[in-house]
Scaffold this active site. Structure first.
Site, PDB file in Angstrom:
ATOM      1  N   ASP A   1       7.784  13.400  45.058  1.00  0.00           N
ATOM      2  CA  ASP A   1       7.549  12.054  45.577  1.00  0.00           C
ATOM      3  C   ASP A   1       8.223  10.968  44.741  1.00  0.00           C
ATOM      4  OD1 ASP A   1       5.891  12.461  43.393  1.00  0.00           O
ATOM      5  OD2 ASP A   1       4.024  12.363  44.520  1.00  0.00           O
TER       6      ASP A   1
ATOM      7  N   ASN B   1      -8.485  12.062  44.264  1.00  0.00           N
ATOM      8  CA  ASN B   1      -9.018  12.153  45.629  1.00  0.00           C
ATOM      9  C   ASN B   1      -8.507  13.409  46.342  1.00  0.00           C
ATOM     10  OD1 ASN B   1      -6.363  11.552  46.114  1.00  0.00           O
ATOM     11  ND2 ASN B   1      -6.729   9.595  47.135  1.00  0.00           N
TER      12      ASN B   1
END
Ligand code: GLP
Length: 236
Positions: A67, A136
Site C-alpha cells: 500500500d 481494527n
C-alpha cells in the site's frame, strides 16, 4: 496455519527474517510482497545485517508493496516508499527497477489502481507475502467493510487507522485520509504468507482474526483460508 509464539520483538523479527533470507538464498530471483508499519522494522534490520555480512544478494529480487498513502510523494518522510527506502532498499543491492509501490501522487486514481493491479498480475504469485495487522484487523489498507474488495483500490481510511498512524505525523490533520492498497485477492496470491503481530494492542484482534468468523468486518480473518500461513507473534 503455523502459529509461532516467541519471547520478544527481536525473536519475532529474527524468525520472520530467516524465512525470507532462506527464500532469497534458495531462489535468488524470488518475488516478495512487503509490508510497512512499525512491526516489520526489526525484520528489515535483520535482513540488512545479513546483507552486510555478505549472506544475501538482492540483485535479482523483485518486490511489491501492499500500500501507499494517497497524496504523499516518495520523498515525504511518512510515505511508504520513503519507509522502504530507509529500512531496506537503500541499504541493500536491490535494483530499484524491481521494486513496486503504488504512486501516491498519481494524477488519476482509477488509472493508478489499474496500473498497480496490472503490474501485480504480471508479477504473479509471490513466493512470500509479509503482512502486519491493523488494530481494527486491516491488512494492507483493507479496512473493515461489508465486502472483501478483490483488487487494488483507493480507500478512505477509518478514524481508527488515522488515530493509530497519527503518532508518526507531527499533527493528526497531516495523516492522509485516503490510501491505495492491494485488494484481498491480490494479497492472498502468495505461496507463503507471514503475518507478524506484536504488542498488547494486537492481541485481541489477532485472536479474533485467526479464530473468529471469516468476515470483511475483520479483514485479516480471510487469512484463515490460506494454505500456507505462518503467524509469528509473542507468547505472552
Ligand atoms: C498500517 C499499514 C499496514 C500495517 C498496519 C499495522 O496502517 N497499512 O500494512 O500492517 O497498519 O502497523 P503497525 O505495525 O505500525 O502497527
Amino acid at each position: 496455519m503455523k502459529l509461532v509464539e516467541l519471547n520478544n520483538y527481536e525473536e519475532i523479527s529474527e524468525y520472520a527474517a530467516n524465512i525470507i533470507a532462506e527464500e532469497i538464498k534458495n531462489n535468488p530471483d524470488c518475488k516478495l510482497g512487503l509490508a510497512t508499519g512499525s512491526t516489520p522494522v526489526g525484520l528489515y534490520k535483520v535482513l540488512v545485517d545479513k546483507y552486510n555480512k555478505g549472506e544475501l544478494d538482492f540483485s535479482k529480487v523483485k518486490t511489491v508493496n501492499l500500500d501507499e498513502y494517497k497524496g504523499l510523494s516518495k520523498e515525504h518522510e511518512q510515505s511508504y516508499f520513503y519507509y522502504m527506502n530507509e529500512h531496506l532498499f537503500s541499504k541493500v543491492n536491490i535494483n530499484l527497477e524491481n521494486v513496486n509501490l503504488p504512486n501516491g501522487l498519481a494524477e488519476d486514481e482509477t488509472e493508478e489502481c489499474i496500473r498497480y493491479g496490472k503490474m501485480l498480475k504480471e508479477v504473479g504469485e509471490r513466493d512470500i507475502q509479509v503482512l502486519g495487522i491493523g488494530e481494527n484487523g486491516h491488512i494492507g489498507f483493507n479496512e473493515p467493510d461489508e465486502i472483501f474488495t478483490k483488487r487494488t483500490h483507493c480507500i478512505e481510511l477509518t478514524e481508527s487507522t488515522i488515530n493509530a498512524n497519527a503518532r508518526l505525523f507531527e499533527h493528526k490533520e497531516e495523516v492522509p485520509k485516503y490510501a491505495y492498497t492491494m485488494g484481498i485477492k491480490e494479497i492472498l496470491n502468495a505461496k507463503t504468507i507471514i503475518l507478524i503481530a506484536y504488542g498488547e494492542k494486537k492481541k485481541d484482534i489477532l485472536k479474533k482474526s485467526l479464530n473468529g468468523e471469516i468476515t470483511p468486518a475483520t479483514p485479516a480473518s480471510i487469512l484463515q483460508l490460506c494454505k500456507n500461513l505462518i503467524v509469528i507473534t509473542q507468547s505472552k
